[in-house]
Scaffold this active site. Structure first.
Site, PDB file in Angstrom:
ATOM      1  N   CYS A   2      72.404  62.675  -6.122  1.00  0.00           N
ATOM      2  CA  CYS A   2      73.098  62.482  -4.854  1.00  0.00           C
ATOM      3  C   CYS A   2      72.182  61.862  -3.807  1.00  0.00           C
ATOM      4  CB  CYS A   2      73.586  63.822  -4.323  1.00  0.00           C
ATOM      5  SG  CYS A   2      74.521  64.742  -5.532  1.00  0.00           S
ATOM      6  N   ARG A  27      70.081  55.587  -7.063  1.00  0.00           N
ATOM      7  CA  ARG A  27      69.896  56.953  -7.550  1.00  0.00           C
ATOM      8  C   ARG A  27      71.026  57.364  -8.495  1.00  0.00           C
ATOM      9  NH1 ARG A  27      66.508  59.977  -3.936  1.00  0.00           N
ATOM     10  NH2 ARG A  27      67.700  61.872  -4.264  1.00  0.00           N
ATOM     11  N   TRP A  75      76.709  62.589  -7.222  1.00  0.00           N
ATOM     12  CA  TRP A  75      76.591  62.489  -8.677  1.00  0.00           C
ATOM     13  C   TRP A  75      77.101  63.823  -9.198  1.00  0.00           C
ATOM     14  CZ3 TRP A  75      73.473  64.673 -12.663  1.00  0.00           C
ATOM     15  CH2 TRP A  75      73.415  63.908 -13.847  1.00  0.00           C
ATOM     16  N   ASN A 101      72.409  67.941  -1.660  1.00  0.00           N
ATOM     17  CA  ASN A 101      71.851  67.464  -2.917  1.00  0.00           C
ATOM     18  C   ASN A 101      71.157  68.663  -3.559  1.00  0.00           C
ATOM     19  OD1 ASN A 101      70.712  66.053  -4.979  1.00  0.00           O
ATOM     20  ND2 ASN A 101      69.326  64.836  -3.714  1.00  0.00           N
ATOM     21  N   GLY A 102      71.426  68.948  -4.821  1.00  0.00           N
ATOM     22  CA  GLY A 102      70.831  70.116  -5.474  1.00  0.00           C
ATOM     23  C   GLY A 102      71.926  70.985  -6.067  1.00  0.00           C
ATOM     24  N   GLU A 481      59.960  54.164 -26.432  1.00  0.00           N
ATOM     25  CA  GLU A 481      60.311  53.568 -25.138  1.00  0.00           C
ATOM     26  C   GLU A 481      61.225  52.349 -25.327  1.00  0.00           C
ATOM     27  OE1 GLU A 481      60.312  54.543 -22.278  1.00  0.00           O
ATOM     28  OE2 GLU A 481      60.415  52.799 -20.985  1.00  0.00           O
ATOM     29  N   LYS A 485      64.914  52.115 -23.643  1.00  0.00           N
ATOM     30  CA  LYS A 485      65.274  51.017 -22.737  1.00  0.00           C
ATOM     31  C   LYS A 485      66.592  50.390 -23.170  1.00  0.00           C
ATOM     32  CE  LYS A 485      63.642  51.463 -19.928  1.00  0.00           C
ATOM     33  NZ  LYS A 485      62.698  52.496 -19.658  1.00  0.00           N
ATOM     34  N   GLU A 488      69.767  53.138 -22.935  1.00  0.00           N
ATOM     35  CA  GLU A 488      70.206  53.652 -21.634  1.00  0.00           C
ATOM     36  C   GLU A 488      70.955  52.607 -20.813  1.00  0.00           C
ATOM     37  OE1 GLU A 488      67.224  54.954 -18.811  1.00  0.00           O
ATOM     38  OE2 GLU A 488      65.778  53.516 -19.555  1.00  0.00           O
ATOM     39  N   HIS A 504      63.175  60.064 -44.820  1.00  0.00           N
ATOM     40  CA  HIS A 504      63.520  61.485 -44.975  1.00  0.00           C
ATOM     41  C   HIS A 504      64.921  61.787 -44.429  1.00  0.00           C
ATOM     42  CE1 HIS A 504      59.596  62.458 -46.556  1.00  0.00           C
ATOM     43  NE2 HIS A 504      59.094  61.660 -45.625  1.00  0.00           N
ATOM     44  N   LYS A 603      68.507  57.908 -10.918  1.00  0.00           N
ATOM     45  CA  LYS A 603      67.114  57.461 -10.868  1.00  0.00           C
ATOM     46  C   LYS A 603      66.154  58.635 -10.811  1.00  0.00           C
ATOM     47  CE  LYS A 603      63.714  54.546 -10.634  1.00  0.00           C
ATOM     48  NZ  LYS A 603      63.297  53.955 -11.919  1.00  0.00           N
TER      49      LYS A 603
HETATM   50  O1  M6R Z   1      60.824  60.034 -12.104  1.00  0.00           O
HETATM   51  P1  M6R Z   1      60.345  60.441 -13.459  1.00  0.00           P
HETATM   52  O2  M6R Z   1      59.308  59.536 -14.009  1.00  0.00           O
HETATM   53  O3  M6R Z   1      59.869  61.873 -13.508  1.00  0.00           O
HETATM   54  O4  M6R Z   1      61.614  60.325 -14.380  1.00  0.00           O
HETATM   55  C1  M6R Z   1      61.583  60.707 -15.721  1.00  0.00           C
HETATM   56  C2  M6R Z   1      62.790  60.183 -16.455  1.00  0.00           C
HETATM   57  O5  M6R Z   1      63.968  60.664 -15.866  1.00  0.00           O
HETATM   58  C3  M6R Z   1      62.831  58.651 -16.477  1.00  0.00           C
HETATM   59  O6  M6R Z   1      61.680  58.101 -17.046  1.00  0.00           O
HETATM   60  C4  M6R Z   1      64.073  58.189 -17.262  1.00  0.00           C
HETATM   61  O7  M6R Z   1      63.920  58.487 -18.617  1.00  0.00           O
HETATM   62  C5  M6R Z   1      64.328  56.689 -17.066  1.00  0.00           C
HETATM   63  N1  M6R Z   1      65.735  56.465 -16.987  1.00  0.00           N
HETATM   64  C6  M6R Z   1      63.853  55.849 -18.170  1.00  0.00           C
HETATM   65  O8  M6R Z   1      64.100  54.508 -17.959  1.00  0.00           O
END
Ligand code: M6R
Length: 608
Positions: A2, A27, A75, A101-102, A481, A485, A488, A504, A603
Site C-alpha cells: 500500500c 509499490r 494492495w 499500510n500494514g 535469479e 526474472k 515474475e 531426480h 515492490k
Molecule cells: O527489498 P528487498 O530486497 O528486501 O526485496 C526482496 C524481494 O521481495 C525482491 O527481491 C523480489 O523478489 C523482487 N520482486 C525480485 O525481482
C-alpha cells in the site's frame, strides 16, 4: 504494498495526493482512494483498479477542493479489491478518516468488541477497526484518542489520520511499516516513500518505530506513544527526482537495467582506495574479521539469490563457512547462531518484513548485524548495527535488476576483504581480482548493447508454457535469479534447478521444444553441465547456453549460445545475469505484460 500520501497546507490537496500516489504506483496496488476536507465536510472517493480511474473520477482532483487530505493505494490483504474495502476508511458519520499500510493482527476481537457496542462495519478490512476505535474513544482531543487506540492495536501500521473537526491538523503514526513526513514552504506531507513528495520537498523526516506525528500547515511535531515530544533531525534527500522517472525508456525496468554499469561503479569504486578494499561502514577491525567463524546471510527473493552467490564467493575466497537462509524461514526455525557468527541481511528496500524480523531476531540473540541495503534511512538501514549501502539509487520496477547487481558487488567486496585479512588468497590473485572487478561496468555495458539479439531470441518464446534454468555452483545461483526474472514479469512457469538434480524428477517435464537455459560460466564445471545439457536435449529440449567467451565446446550441446566476456569465475554472475534479465524483459514485453508492475506483486513486501 500500500501507498500513503497526505497533505496539509496552502495548496489544493487532491492533485498533490494523486501526484504522490502516482509516484508510489511501483509499490503495487489494486485500488485507490482519497479523502479531502472541503471546509465543511470530508469528501471521499474510491476506485478499484489503476489510479487513472480515481483521477478520472475526480477530474484530476478538481472535484475535491480543500487544502487538507489523505490518499491511499491499496494492495489487498484482508478482503478482495473493491470500493468498499479501499481506503480511506471512516467512522459512521464520516468525520474520522484513516489510511493504513500494514496489518492489524488483533482486528477480529477488536471488531467483535465494537460490534457489541453497536458499531456497524461496512468492509472486510482490518483497517476499518482503527477508524471505528478512534470514533469510540474520541473525546475531542485527536492526539489522546490516537494514542489510546495505538496502545490497543497489535501488528504493523503506517497510518494517516484526519479529523473533520480539526481541519488544521493531520496525524501520522508508524510501527513496522515505512513512513516519512516532509515540509516545504507550502505545507507538510505524509508519504510511505520519498519519491511521493520529492517534487515538493527535499527535507524529510523518517518516522521511527512507535512515533506519532502531528502535522500543521507550517509545522510538524513528533511524539512517543507516551506523548513525549521528540526533537528529530531532518534528512536532505540528495538524489534527483528524475532518478525516479523513466527518462525516455519504455519501462523503468529497462532504464534500471541500463543503469547497471553506473550502479556497479558507484557501489565499487568508493570502496577501493589505492588498490585496497576499504569498507569503513563494516565496523569490524582486522582482528574481529579474523575471528569470524561463520556467516549467516538472510534475505528474500532476488536478495536471497545474491546471497546464494555470496556463499560461493565468500567460501571460495575467504574460506569462511556461509549459511544462506530465506528470511521467512530463518525467523521461525530457531537458527543456531554460535560464537563467532556474523549475520548479514540483504535488502533493496530495507523494509521487507521478514528480513527485518530476521535482523531483530539476530540482534535479540546478541549478534551484530550488517545490512546490505539500498534505500537510505529505511528500517533495516536504521536497525542494523552497520550498513553497507548499495548505491543503486531509487529502483522503481518491481523486478529488481540494478539493486541486485549492486548487492553482488557488495558481497564480492566483503569476500575479498575477508580473504585479504585471513590471507586465504595471495597478493597476486587479490590484484588480479581487483582488476577484474573494475572491468565489470564496461563488460556489463557491452552485454546490454547486445539487446537486439536477445530481443529477437526472446520473441520466439513469448508463447512458451515452461522454461527451465540449470547450472551448477554459482551458475545455479545465476539460474535462480534468471528464472525469477522471467516468471515474475512474464507469468510463464519457470524453475531453476541445480543441473545435476534435474534427473531426480524434474526432467520428466521436458518435452519437445521446451526451452532450457543452461548457465555455464565455471570452467571446472563445463563438462558436467554439458552432460546435463545433452540429457535434456536428448529429451527434446531446445538448449540456450550462457557461457564464457572461448568455450566453443559448448556449441556441441547447445542450440543457441550467448557468450559473456572473460572475467574471474567468482564474478561471472554480474555478467551472465544481464542477458537473462533482457530475456525475461523482452519475453514479458512480447506478451504485453505490465512489466514494471506485475500482477499480485509489490515492490516492498512490508507484511510477512
Ligand atoms: O527489498 P528487498 O530486497 O528486501 O526485496 C526482496 C524481494 O521481495 C525482491 O527481491 C523480489 O523478489 C523482487 N520482486 C525480485 O525481482
Amino acid at each position: 504494498m500500500c501507498g500513503i500520501v497526505g497533505y496539509i497546507g496552502k495548496r489544493q490537496a487532491a492533485p498533490i495526493i494523486l501526484d504522490g500516489l502516482a509516484k508510489l504506483e511501483y509499490r503495487g496496488y489494486d485500488s485507490a482512494g482519497m479523502a479531502v476536507f472541503d471546509g465543511e465536510k470530508v469528501n471521499v472517493k474510491k476506485a478499484v483498479g489503476r489510479l487513472k480511474v480515481l483521477e478520472e473520477l475526480t477530474h484530476d482532483g478538481a472535484t475535491m477542493p480543500g487544502t487538507v487530505g489523505i490518499g491511499h493505494t491499496r494492495w489487498a490483504t484482508h478482503g478482495a479489491p473493491s470500493d468498499v474495502n479501499s481506503h480511506p476508511h471512516f467512522n459512521g458519520d464520516k468525520t474520522i478518516m484513516v489510511v493504513h499500510n500494514g496489518i492489524i493482527e488483533n482486528y477480529i476481537p477488536l471488531r467483535a468488541k465494537l460490534q457489541k457496542k453497536g458499531y456497524e462495519f461496512v468492509s472486510e478490512t482490518d483497517t476499518e477497526v482503527v477508524a471505528q476505535m478512534l470514533d469510540y474513544y474520541y473525546d475531542g482531543n485527536p492526539m489522546e484518542t490516537i494514542l489510546k487506540v495505538l496502545h490497543r492495536i497489535e501488528g504493523s501500521y503506517a497510518l494517516g489520520i484526519m479529523f473533520a473537526d480539526h481541519p488544521g491538523e493531520l496525524f501520522a503514526a508508524r510501527k513496522g511499516s515505512p513512513l516519512v513526513v516532509g515540509q516545504s514552504e507550502d505545507g507538510c506531507f505524509i508519504a510511505s516513500d520519498v519519491p511521493a513528495i520529492l517534487k515538493y520537498t527535499r527535507t524529510v523526516y523518517f518516522v521511527d518505530e512507535q512515533e506519532v506525528v502531528r502535522l500543521e500547515p507550517d509545522h510538524m511535531h513528533f511524539y512517543t506513544l507516551d506523548e513525549e515530544e521528540i526533537e528529530k533531525q531532518p534528512t536532505t534527500i540528495e538524489w534527483d527526482a528524475d532518478a525516479a522517472e523513466k527518462a525516455g525508456y519504455e519501462h523503468f525496468m529497462l532504464k534500471e537495467m541500463y543503469e547497471q554499469p553506473k550502479t556497479v561503479t558507484d557501489t565499487l569504486l568508493p570502496r577501493i582506495k589505492k588498490d585496497t578494499i576499504e569498507i569503513e561502514e563494516l565496523g569490524l577491525s582486522d582482528e574481529e574479521i579474523a575471528r569470524i567463524r561463520k556467516i549467516h546471510i538472510v534475505a528474500c527473493g532476488s536478495a536471497y539469490h545474491a546471497g546464494v552467490t555470496g556463499k560461493y564467493v565468500i567460501e571460495g575466497l575467504a574460506r569462511i563457512p556461509v549459511e544462506v537462509d530465506l528470511a521467512s524461514e530463518f525467523r521461525y526455525r530457531n537458527p543456531i547462531l554460535e560464537e563467532g557468527a556474523m549475520v548479514i541481511v540483504i535488502s533493496q528496500s530495507g523494509e521487507t518484513a521478514d528480513t527485518l524480523a530476521a535482523l531483530r531476531e539476530s540482534k535479540a540473540r546478541g549478534f551484530k548485524v550488517l545490512g546490505i541495503v539500498n534505500v537510505v534511512g529505511s528500517s533495516i538501514a536504521r536497525e542494523a548495527d552497520n550498513v553497507m549501502y548499495t548505491w543503486a539509487g531509487p529502483e522503481i520496477a518491481v523486478a529488481t535488476t540494478k539493486a541486485y547487481s549492486a548487492q553482488l558487488i557488495a558481497l564480492y567486496l566483503l569476500a575479498m576483504k575477508f580473504a585479504s585479512v585471513k590471507k586465504t588468497i595471495k597478493e597476486e590473485e587479490y590484484k588480479k581480482l581487483l582488476r577484474d572487478l573494475k572491468r565489470l561496468p564496461d563488460q556489463i555495458e557491452l552485454l546490454l548493447n547486445n539487446k537486439k539479439n536477445i530481443q529477437h531470441f526472446a520473441n520466439r518464446y513469448i508463447g512458451a508454457r515452461d522454461i527451465f534454468f540449470i547450472g551448477r555452483g554459482i551458475d545455479y545461483a545465476i539460474s535462480l535469479e534468471g528464472s525469477l526474472k522471467l516468471k515474475e514479469i512474464s507469468y510463464i512457469h519457470s524453475e531453476a534447478y541445480a543441473a545435476g538434480e534435474l534427473k531426480h524428477g524434474t526432467i520428466s517435464l521436458i518435452e519437445e521444444g521446451t526451452l532450457v537455459a543452461a548457465v555455464s560460466t565455471q570452467p571446472e564445471l563445463y563438462q558436467k553441465t554439458i552432460s546435463n545439457m545433452v540429457e535434456v536435449k536428448a529429451r527434446g529440449a531446445f538448449v540456450l547456453a550462457v557461457t564464457n567467451e572461448g568455450n566453443k565446446e559448448i556449441e556441441k550441446a547447445a542450440d543457441y549460445v550467448i557468450y559473456i566476456p572473460e572475467t574471474n569465475p567468482y564474478f561471472a554472475n554480474s555478467l551472465a545475469i544481464i542477458p537473462l534479465q533482457l530475456f525475461g524483459y523482452y519475453v514479458a514485453v512480447g506478451r504485453g505484460c505490465d512489466v514494471d508492475k506485475p500482477r499480485n506483486l509489490a515492490k516492498s513486501v512490508t507484511v510477512e
